[in-house]
Design an enzyme around this catalytic site. Structure first.
Site, short mmCIF file in Angstrom:
data_model
loop_
_atom_site.label_atom_id
_atom_site.label_comp_id
_atom_site.label_asym_id
_atom_site.label_seq_id
_atom_site.Cartn_x
_atom_site.Cartn_y
_atom_site.Cartn_z
N GLY A 222 0.81 -1.10 -0.41
CA GLY A 222 0.34 -0.02 0.04
C GLY A 222 0.84 1.31 -0.19
N TYR B 187 -9.96 5.00 -10.69
CA TYR B 187 -10.23 5.63 -10.29
C TYR B 187 -9.65 7.50 -10.13
CZ TYR B 187 -8.18 0.96 -9.39
OH TYR B 187 -8.07 -0.18 -9.65
N CYS C 40 -14.47 3.85 -27.15
CA CYS C 40 -16.29 4.28 -27.46
C CYS C 40 -16.83 4.66 -26.17
CB CYS C 40 -16.80 3.81 -27.90
SG CYS C 40 -16.13 3.17 -29.66
N GLU C 41 -15.97 4.99 -24.75
CA GLU C 41 -16.85 5.64 -23.40
C GLU C 41 -15.70 6.51 -22.97
OE1 GLU C 41 -18.00 3.18 -20.71
OE2 GLU C 41 -17.58 1.83 -22.43
N TYR D 79 -0.18 -1.95 -12.25
CA TYR D 79 -1.98 -2.02 -11.80
C TYR D 79 -2.22 -1.52 -13.69
CZ TYR D 79 -1.71 -3.15 -7.33
OH TYR D 79 -0.83 -3.63 -6.64
N PRO E 214 4.93 -5.37 -1.33
CA PRO E 214 4.28 -3.36 -1.69
C PRO E 214 4.37 -3.97 -3.42
CG PRO E 214 6.79 -4.16 -1.40
CD PRO E 214 5.50 -5.07 -0.45
N GLY E 215 3.77 -3.81 -4.05
CA GLY E 215 3.56 -4.16 -5.36
C GLY E 215 3.58 -2.73 -6.23
N ARG E 216 2.99 -2.08 -6.15
CA ARG E 216 3.21 -0.37 -6.73
C ARG E 216 4.54 -0.20 -6.52
NH1 ARG E 216 -1.20 2.95 -7.56
NH2 ARG E 216 -2.47 2.03 -6.03
N1 LLP Z 1 -1.73 -7.11 -0.61
C1 LLP Z 1 -2.69 -6.67 -0.42
C2 LLP Z 1 -3.50 -8.14 0.33
C3 LLP Z 1 -3.37 -6.47 -1.90
O1 LLP Z 1 -4.59 -6.61 -2.18
C4 LLP Z 1 -2.65 -5.00 -2.58
C5 LLP Z 1 -3.28 -4.67 -3.43
C6 LLP Z 1 -0.81 -5.67 -2.12
C7 LLP Z 1 -0.24 -6.81 -1.08
C8 LLP Z 1 -0.37 -4.60 -2.73
O2 LLP Z 1 -0.04 -2.70 -2.61
P1 LLP Z 1 0.26 -1.86 -3.35
O3 LLP Z 1 1.28 -2.18 -2.81
O4 LLP Z 1 0.71 -2.43 -5.08
O5 LLP Z 1 -0.69 -0.53 -2.89
N2 LLP Z 1 -5.51 -1.34 -9.22
C9 LLP Z 1 -5.25 -0.88 -8.24
C10 LLP Z 1 -4.34 -1.37 -7.24
C11 LLP Z 1 -5.29 -2.04 -6.39
C12 LLP Z 1 -4.56 -2.63 -5.05
C13 LLP Z 1 -4.52 -4.13 -4.64
N3 LLP Z 1 -4.37 -5.03 -3.66
C14 LLP Z 1 -4.62 0.52 -8.42
O6 LLP Z 1 -4.58 0.14 -9.47
O7 LLP Z 1 -4.60 1.57 -7.86
#
Ligand code: LLP
Length: 451
Positions: free
Chosen positions: A251, A344, A370-371, A399, A302-304
């Site tokens: 997050g 978002y 087309c949106e 994402y 972390p992902g993002r």
């Molecule tokens: N752990 C869990 C349980 C999660 O659900 C998520 C993301 C992460 C870790 C990784 O979160 P991050 O570090 O990437 O914030 N599509 C949206 C974001 C959806 C996130 C879903 N869960 C966007 O483009 O902002």
């Protein structure tokens, strides 16, 4: 939440006519060679993002691992890099689990999240001997126990709690409130831990908490950390349940504004500083001392923060037009390649691949879909763009491709990995035949037209 880098992977060359580069590669050359839309990734940036996360934790001396959330980007070539650097993997489906294993992540560092794991997925993850399931309900605990018993296995589980904390992010990416579907609320969590500890085929190893995504203030993290720690300690004292790890989720927010800078680029509307995003060291400094009070091993997911700023989505301007209210720049990419602005109202910096001095204009940069919600930027001050110009939409690494779709029967775009002055194709552009079905196109005698 990435700390400032010595040299950003995406930057303009120092020429009189500045060109946007990814590491040492000129992006307009890639756009010409591979066509657009095109996702371009920097290997150096991914490695650097992972290590700044990992090193910041290492410097605290705390036992930990960083489990990269595959949902942000699951291209196997990028995963191989992270697996090689020592990252763990956080997966949410059989597909993500299989690709994580194929990329070389060790099962001892794989966690399986998600509110709706199927029986087949649970069986697969059990047989792969992953580190832990992050379980979201009592019923799921019972199902996992049943499946593990059936195969004579023991499932390691970590229970996801919902601390009822407002992440102050976009409502669609906030997960830590009671009205959100995620986790078990604190009042019922103790019962879930006690229940799990009594099941013969479950081994309760951890607690999991993830309050949302693109969080740009420390306060929600601190609140979630405090309430989780209080719960873990009372679980030990009152119920005698001792855990091994605390998984604090992901997050961490990142900077989406002012990612590339140049005197010829119009100033961001929020000014030089852009948006406030705490640094990684500020984040770790704020939450780790709290989490540490449990003495447990810490996992972050972390992902993002690992992949977002490592990618630019390249596009070509198809048309421009204006009416009495608006000027539109119509690009060959849109919500099918990057749905975040549409979903978002997310901000992504857009930068021309070639910069020239001249007038700027306030425009909406939109896609071909087309949106009405198919926009990349709204009322954005931009250098004047014309048909044929190429642009980069920055921070498209998280994402972006994973949320891409074939809407309007558009084939998904290709992906390129840059490493220094070298680059290679890491996923081919889909063909119309892949999406529409080869047989149907061939039967209609149209194959020659699309290949
Ligand atoms: N752990 C869990 C349980 C999660 O659900 C998520 C993301 C992460 C870790 C990784 O979160 P991050 O570090 O990437 O914030 N599509 C949206 C974001 C959806 C996130 C879903 N869960 C966007 O483009 O902002």
């Amino acid at each position: 939440m990435t700390d400032v880098l010595d040299q950003q992977a995406f930057r303009y060359s120092n020429d009189e006519q500045p060109s946007l580069l990814c590491e040492e590669v000129t992006l307009s050359d890639l756009a010409r060679e591979f066509g657009t839309p095109l996702y371009v990734y920097s290997k150096r940036q991914i490695v650097q993002n992972f290590h700044s996360f990992d090193e910041t934790l290492k410097s605290s001396g705390k036992e930990h691992y960083v489990s990269y959330a595959l949902k942000a980007n699951s291209n196997i070539e990028l995963l191989k890099i992270l697996a090689e650097e020592g990252a763990g993997a956080d997966v949410v489906s059989a597909g993500e689990l299989l690709v994580a294993l194929a990329a070389g992540f060790t099962p001892e560092k794989i966690t399986f999240d998600g509110t709706g794991k199927t029986d087949a997925e649970i069986e697969l993850a059990l047989k792969a001997n992953i580190h832990a399931f992050n379980v979201e309900s009592l019923e799921e605990l019972s199902v996992i126990n049943g499946i593990a018993e059936k195969f004579g296995l023991r499932a390691k589980v970590s229970i996801r709690v919902n601390p009822d904390v407002d992440a102050k992010s976009h409502p669609y990416i906030s997960t830590g409130l009671k009205e959100n579907k995620f986790g078990i609320d604190m009042e019922n969590a103790r019962e879930a831990f006690i229940y799990a500890s009594k099941q013969p085929a479950l081994e309760v190893v951890g607690i999991h908490v993830h309050i949302g995504s693109q969080i740009t203030s420390l306060d929600p993290f601190i609140k979630a950390a405090r309430s989780t720690v209080k719960f873990v300690n009372s679980l030990r004292v009152k119920s005698g349940i001792i855990l091994e790890h605390l998984n604090f989720g992901g997050g961490q927010g990142i900077h989406y504004r002012n990612v590339v800078r140049h005197p010829l680029l119009p100033k961001d509307e929020l000014g030089e500083e852009g948006e406030y995003v705490p640094s990684l060291s500020e984040f770790v400094g704020a939450v780790l001392p709290i989490l540490d009070q449990t003495g447990l091993k810490i996992i972050f997911e972390p992902g993002r923060a690992i992949v977002a700023n490592a990618c630019a989505l390249l596009a070509t301007v198809l048309y421009t037009k204006a009416n009495s209210k608006k000027k539109f720049v119509i690009a060959d990419t849109g919500m099918t390649e990057l749905i975040r602005p549409c979903l978002y109202e997310a901000y992504h910096q857009v930068a021309p691949l070639e910069l020239t001095a001249g007038a700027t204009q306030k425009v909406d940069i939109v896609g071909p879909i087309c949106e009405t919600s198919d926009f990349l930027a709204q009322s954005r001050e931009m250098p004047t763009l014309k048909r044929g110009d190429s642009i980069a939409i920055l921070c498209a690494g998280a994402y972006g491709y994973t949320l891409a779709s074939n809407y309007n029967l558009r084939p998904r775009a290709a992906e390129i990995l840059v490493d220094g002055a070298e680059y290679r194709l890491i996923r081919e552009r889909e063909r119309v035949e892949d999406v529409a079905g080869v047989a149907r196109i061939e039967n209609a005698g149209l194959h020659a037209l699309v290949s």
